[in-house]
Write a protein that holds these residues in place. Structure first.
Motif, PDB file in Angstrom:
ATOM      1  N   ALA A 126       0.189  -0.136 -11.337  1.00 48.28           N
ATOM      2  CA  ALA A 126       0.057   0.519 -10.026  1.00 48.28           C
ATOM      3  C   ALA A 126      -1.401   0.541  -9.567  1.00 48.28           C
ATOM      4  CB  ALA A 126       0.630   1.942 -10.088  1.00 48.28           C
ATOM      5  N   LEU A 127      -2.307   0.822 -10.518  1.00 47.21           N
ATOM      6  CA  LEU A 127      -3.739   0.851 -10.166  1.00 47.21           C
ATOM      7  C   LEU A 127      -4.216  -0.522  -9.729  1.00 47.21           C
ATOM      8  CD1 LEU A 127      -5.263   3.225 -12.838  1.00 47.21           C
ATOM      9  CD2 LEU A 127      -5.358   3.502 -10.351  1.00 47.21           C
ATOM     10  N   GLU A 128      -3.716  -1.549 -10.394  1.00 45.17           N
ATOM     11  CA  GLU A 128      -4.113  -2.903 -10.032  1.00 45.17           C
ATOM     12  C   GLU A 128      -3.603  -3.231  -8.631  1.00 45.17           C
ATOM     13  OE1 GLU A 128      -2.875  -6.086 -12.744  1.00 45.17           O
ATOM     14  OE2 GLU A 128      -3.161  -7.339 -10.959  1.00 45.17           O
ATOM     15  N   LYS A 129      -2.375  -2.838  -8.348  1.00 52.03           N
ATOM     16  CA  LYS A 129      -1.760  -3.141  -7.052  1.00 52.03           C
ATOM     17  C   LYS A 129      -2.539  -2.531  -5.878  1.00 52.03           C
ATOM     18  CE  LYS A 129       1.250  -5.969  -7.756  1.00 52.03           C
ATOM     19  NZ  LYS A 129       1.133  -7.251  -7.037  1.00 52.03           N
ATOM     20  N   VAL A 130      -3.173  -1.370  -6.124  1.00 49.57           N
ATOM     21  CA  VAL A 130      -3.921  -0.737  -5.036  1.00 49.57           C
ATOM     22  C   VAL A 130      -5.420  -1.007  -5.153  1.00 49.57           C
ATOM     23  CG1 VAL A 130      -2.171   1.062  -4.736  1.00 49.57           C
ATOM     24  CG2 VAL A 130      -4.147   1.514  -6.203  1.00 49.57           C
ATOM     25  N   GLY A 131      -5.791  -1.882  -6.082  1.00 53.41           N
ATOM     26  CA  GLY A 131      -7.193  -2.265  -6.237  1.00 53.41           C
ATOM     27  C   GLY A 131      -8.080  -1.145  -6.755  1.00 53.41           C
ATOM     28  N   MET A 132      -7.545  -0.289  -7.647  1.00 56.54           N
ATOM     29  CA  MET A 132      -8.323   0.861  -8.128  1.00 56.54           C
ATOM     30  C   MET A 132      -8.410   0.899  -9.658  1.00 56.54           C
ATOM     31  SD  MET A 132      -9.492   2.689  -5.554  1.00 56.54           S
ATOM     32  CE  MET A 132      -9.715   4.392  -6.102  1.00 56.54           C
ATOM     33  N   SER A 133      -8.212  -0.251 -10.297  1.00 59.06           N
ATOM     34  CA  SER A 133      -8.167  -0.284 -11.776  1.00 59.06           C
ATOM     35  C   SER A 133      -9.405   0.340 -12.421  1.00 59.06           C
ATOM     36  CB  SER A 133      -8.016  -1.719 -12.269  1.00 59.06           C
ATOM     37  OG  SER A 133      -6.781  -2.226 -11.863  1.00 59.06           O
ATOM     38  N   GLU A 134     -10.557   0.087 -11.842  1.00 55.24           N
ATOM     39  CA  GLU A 134     -11.787   0.559 -12.483  1.00 55.24           C
ATOM     40  C   GLU A 134     -11.981   2.077 -12.343  1.00 55.24           C
ATOM     41  OE1 GLU A 134     -13.357  -1.242  -8.556  1.00 55.24           O
ATOM     42  OE2 GLU A 134     -11.536  -1.200  -9.743  1.00 55.24           O
ATOM     43  N   HIS A 135     -11.094   2.723 -11.586  1.00 53.36           N
ATOM     44  CA  HIS A 135     -11.218   4.175 -11.395  1.00 53.36           C
ATOM     45  C   HIS A 135     -10.210   4.971 -12.223  1.00 53.36           C
ATOM     46  CE1 HIS A 135     -14.035   3.697  -8.045  1.00 53.36           C
ATOM     47  NE2 HIS A 135     -13.288   2.671  -7.682  1.00 53.36           N
ATOM     48  N   LYS A 148      -8.597   7.807  -2.071  1.00 58.11           N
ATOM     49  CA  LYS A 148      -7.617   8.844  -2.445  1.00 58.11           C
ATOM     50  C   LYS A 148      -6.211   8.441  -2.018  1.00 58.11           C
ATOM     51  CE  LYS A 148     -10.690  12.833  -2.191  1.00 58.11           C
ATOM     52  NZ  LYS A 148     -11.065  13.948  -1.319  1.00 58.11           N
ATOM     53  N   GLN A 149      -6.103   7.886  -0.810  1.00 56.66           N
ATOM     54  CA  GLN A 149      -4.780   7.457  -0.358  1.00 56.66           C
ATOM     55  C   GLN A 149      -4.253   6.339  -1.246  1.00 56.66           C
ATOM     56  OE1 GLN A 149      -3.246   9.544   1.029  1.00 56.66           O
ATOM     57  NE2 GLN A 149      -2.874   9.196   3.199  1.00 56.66           N
ATOM     58  N   ARG A 150      -5.138   5.450  -1.705  1.00 58.51           N
ATOM     59  CA  ARG A 150      -4.681   4.366  -2.570  1.00 58.51           C
ATOM     60  C   ARG A 150      -4.219   4.907  -3.924  1.00 58.51           C
ATOM     61  NH1 ARG A 150      -8.798  -0.083  -3.036  1.00 58.51           N
ATOM     62  NH2 ARG A 150     -10.391   1.345  -2.241  1.00 58.51           N
ATOM     63  N   ILE A 151      -4.883   5.988  -4.396  1.00 57.10           N
ATOM     64  CA  ILE A 151      -4.420   6.646  -5.624  1.00 57.10           C
ATOM     65  C   ILE A 151      -3.040   7.274  -5.382  1.00 57.10           C
ATOM     66  CG2 ILE A 151      -4.875   8.533  -7.260  1.00 57.10           C
ATOM     67  CD1 ILE A 151      -6.773   6.174  -7.603  1.00 57.10           C
ATOM     68  N   ARG A 178      -8.755   3.124   6.695  1.00 54.47           N
ATOM     69  CA  ARG A 178      -7.521   2.725   7.387  1.00 54.47           C
ATOM     70  C   ARG A 178      -7.145   1.305   7.020  1.00 54.47           C
ATOM     71  NH1 ARG A 178      -8.340   2.862  13.531  1.00 54.47           N
ATOM     72  NH2 ARG A 178      -6.456   1.656  13.365  1.00 54.47           N
ATOM     73  N   LYS A 179      -8.160   0.436   7.057  1.00 58.06           N
ATOM     74  CA  LYS A 179      -7.932  -0.971   6.761  1.00 58.06           C
ATOM     75  C   LYS A 179      -7.439  -1.160   5.323  1.00 58.06           C
ATOM     76  CE  LYS A 179     -10.863  -4.848   7.423  1.00 58.06           C
ATOM     77  NZ  LYS A 179     -12.221  -5.259   7.791  1.00 58.06           N
ATOM     78  N   GLU A 180      -8.111  -0.463   4.393  1.00 59.10           N
ATOM     79  CA  GLU A 180      -7.737  -0.582   2.974  1.00 59.10           C
ATOM     80  C   GLU A 180      -6.279  -0.204   2.752  1.00 59.10           C
ATOM     81  OE1 GLU A 180     -12.057   1.114   1.384  1.00 59.10           O
ATOM     82  OE2 GLU A 180     -10.228   2.166   0.789  1.00 59.10           O
ATOM     83  N   VAL A 181      -5.886   0.919   3.336  1.00 59.38           N
ATOM     84  CA  VAL A 181      -4.548   1.443   3.071  1.00 59.38           C
ATOM     85  C   VAL A 181      -3.484   0.558   3.719  1.00 59.38           C
ATOM     86  CG1 VAL A 181      -3.031   3.426   3.463  1.00 59.38           C
ATOM     87  CG2 VAL A 181      -5.370   3.779   2.684  1.00 59.38           C
ATOM     88  N   LYS A 186       0.751  -3.773   3.283  1.00 58.41           N
ATOM     89  CA  LYS A 186       1.199  -5.130   3.616  1.00 58.41           C
ATOM     90  C   LYS A 186       1.405  -5.964   2.360  1.00 58.41           C
ATOM     91  CE  LYS A 186      -0.937  -5.585   8.196  1.00 58.41           C
ATOM     92  NZ  LYS A 186      -2.103  -6.133   8.914  1.00 58.41           N
ATOM     93  N   GLN A 187       0.472  -5.788   1.404  1.00 54.98           N
ATOM     94  CA  GLN A 187       0.561  -6.543   0.154  1.00 54.98           C
ATOM     95  C   GLN A 187       1.786  -6.146  -0.663  1.00 54.98           C
ATOM     96  OE1 GLN A 187      -2.835  -6.042  -2.423  1.00 54.98           O
ATOM     97  NE2 GLN A 187      -3.753  -7.857  -1.522  1.00 54.98           N
ATOM     98  N   LEU A 188       2.044  -4.848  -0.735  1.00 59.38           N
ATOM     99  CA  LEU A 188       3.208  -4.380  -1.491  1.00 59.38           C
ATOM    100  C   LEU A 188       4.484  -4.926  -0.875  1.00 59.38           C
ATOM    101  CD1 LEU A 188       2.192  -0.675  -2.122  1.00 59.38           C
ATOM    102  CD2 LEU A 188       2.251  -2.552  -3.777  1.00 59.38           C
ATOM    103  N   ASN A 189       4.489  -5.018   0.446  1.00 57.45           N
ATOM    104  CA  ASN A 189       5.635  -5.578   1.152  1.00 57.45           C
ATOM    105  C   ASN A 189       5.822  -7.048   0.793  1.00 57.45           C
ATOM    106  OD1 ASN A 189       6.327  -6.986   4.189  1.00 57.45           O
ATOM    107  ND2 ASN A 189       7.704  -5.438   3.382  1.00 57.45           N
ATOM    108  N   LYS A 190       4.739  -7.803   0.824  1.00 56.62           N
ATOM    109  CA  LYS A 190       4.827  -9.252   0.559  1.00 56.62           C
ATOM    110  C   LYS A 190       5.069  -9.560  -0.908  1.00 56.62           C
ATOM    111  CE  LYS A 190       2.379 -11.548   4.260  1.00 56.62           C
ATOM    112  NZ  LYS A 190       1.417 -10.534   4.804  1.00 56.62           N
ATOM    113  N   GLU A 191       4.266  -8.911  -1.792  1.00 54.92           N
ATOM    114  CA  GLU A 191       4.295  -9.311  -3.206  1.00 54.92           C
ATOM    115  C   GLU A 191       5.416  -8.642  -3.985  1.00 54.92           C
ATOM    116  OE1 GLU A 191       0.387  -8.476  -4.672  1.00 54.92           O
ATOM    117  OE2 GLU A 191      -0.546  -9.964  -3.342  1.00 54.92           O
ATOM    118  N   GLU A 192       5.727  -7.416  -3.632  1.00 55.41           N
ATOM    119  CA  GLU A 192       6.729  -6.672  -4.400  1.00 55.41           C
ATOM    120  C   GLU A 192       8.035  -6.504  -3.631  1.00 55.41           C
ATOM    121  OE1 GLU A 192       5.985  -5.800  -7.582  1.00 55.41           O
ATOM    122  OE2 GLU A 192       4.006  -6.689  -7.280  1.00 55.41           O
TER     123      GLU A 192
END
Ligand code: ADP
Ligand code: MG
Length: 279
Positions: A126-135, A148-151, A178-181, A186-192
């Motif tokens: 899940a962290l990888e999917k939202v680009g937050m692995s290092e956190h 925070k929204q990505r978490i 806004r752009k990040e979220v 969009k990515q979750l829609n396409k990839e998952e």
């Protein structure tokens, strides 16, 4: 099977002064598995109420709501519905439970009784999917709104829902957040292949959706491709909304005689069409 099937949903609230507000008036909506639907409407048009009938938080007085064929009125199935449909809300601070990111994300699957090893895998995924692995070991409180929204999204993802509803999840964020979220959605829609209901009052966030639904006065007054929806200037105005900015600019330029062609919904499309026309 449809991801979402709403048939004639009608719902009223009682107000504190004893009055009645109709928030949904005979609303019907079918959403295919894997669709990205943008839901637009002015304040008070009924968007959040629509979101709340999707996961059984509210049950309409009339009509039916089915999530992958399961009726939200069937209280024995509410657990199944809630694990199929995740909600991301407006305020990222209200969605944090634990003080360490990985614990926060593990909270949902822990509550579902998922085995420990599987939870660990899901948290990393899940962290990888939202680009937050290092956190992973960080504390969310010091993060930007977008982070925070990505978490919060990662926390929802860890439950492995097939549908995610974003209820104005970008409203409190700066443009970067806004752009990040939106990108993550969009990515979750396409990839998952996760079905997305993206509620917003920013028109530009709707232009890449598969379909755009317009709510006004407790009804869905139109649902169509972004191109077809934003061509209907009267509809957008009567719903109290604005056109996406690039289209508004293009229309003004057309009025003063510039022969711009096509549906200009993005900055990129405007730029390209301007270059072509001015040549
Ligand atoms: P939106 O999300 O589009 O702003 P809502 O679904 O929140 O719209 O609200 C639709 C209507 O229902 C509004 O008139 C709102 O004031 C009313 N409403 C929403 N929640 C409640 C509530 N808990 N009690 C009474 N009225 C409510
Ligand atoms: Mg709302």
């Amino acid at each position: 099977m449809k991801a979402i099937h709403i048939n004639g949903a009608t719902l009223e609230y009682k107000t504190q002064t004893g009055g009645i507000v109709r928030a949904l008036n005979n609303v019907s909506l079918d959403v295919e598995d894997g669709e990205f639907i943008a839901l637009l409407g002015h304040n008070g048009s009924g968007k959040s109420t629509l979101a709340k009938i999707l996961n059984g938080l509210l049950i309409p007085r009339l009509g039916d709501v089915e999530i992958f064929g399961v009726n939200t009125k069937d209280s024995s199935k509410i657990f199944e519905i809630r694990s199929n449909i995740g909600m991301v809300f407006q305020n990222p601070d209200n969605q944090m439970i634990a003080s360490i990111v990985e614990d926060d994300i593990a909270f949902g699957p822990e509550n579902l009784g998922i085995p420990r090893e599987e939870i660990i895998k899901r948290v990393d995924w899940a962290l990888e999917k939202v680009g937050m692995s290092e956190h992973k070991k960080a504390t969310p409180f010091k993060m930007s709104g977008g982070q925070k929204q990505r978490i919060a999204i990662a926390g929802i993802l860890a439950i492995k829902p097939r549908i995610i509803v974003f209820d104005e999840s970008t409203a409190m964020l700066d443009p970067q957040g806004r752009k990040e979220v939106l990108e993550v959605a969009k990515q979750l829609n396409k990839e998952e292949n996760i079905t997305i209901i993206w509620i917003t009052h920013y028109m530009d966030e709707a232009v890449d959706a598969d379909r755009v639904a317009i709510m006004n006065d407790a009804r869905i007054v139109a649902i169509d491709t972004p191109q077809n929806i934003f061509r209907r200037t009267d509809l957008i105005e009567s719903a109290g909304l604005d056109l996406p900015l690039p289209l508004a600019i293009a229309n003004s330029l057309r009025e003063i005689g510039l022969p711009l062609e096509g549906d200009i919904l993005t900055e990129k499309a405007l730029e390209e069409e301007l270059c072509k026309t001015l040549k």
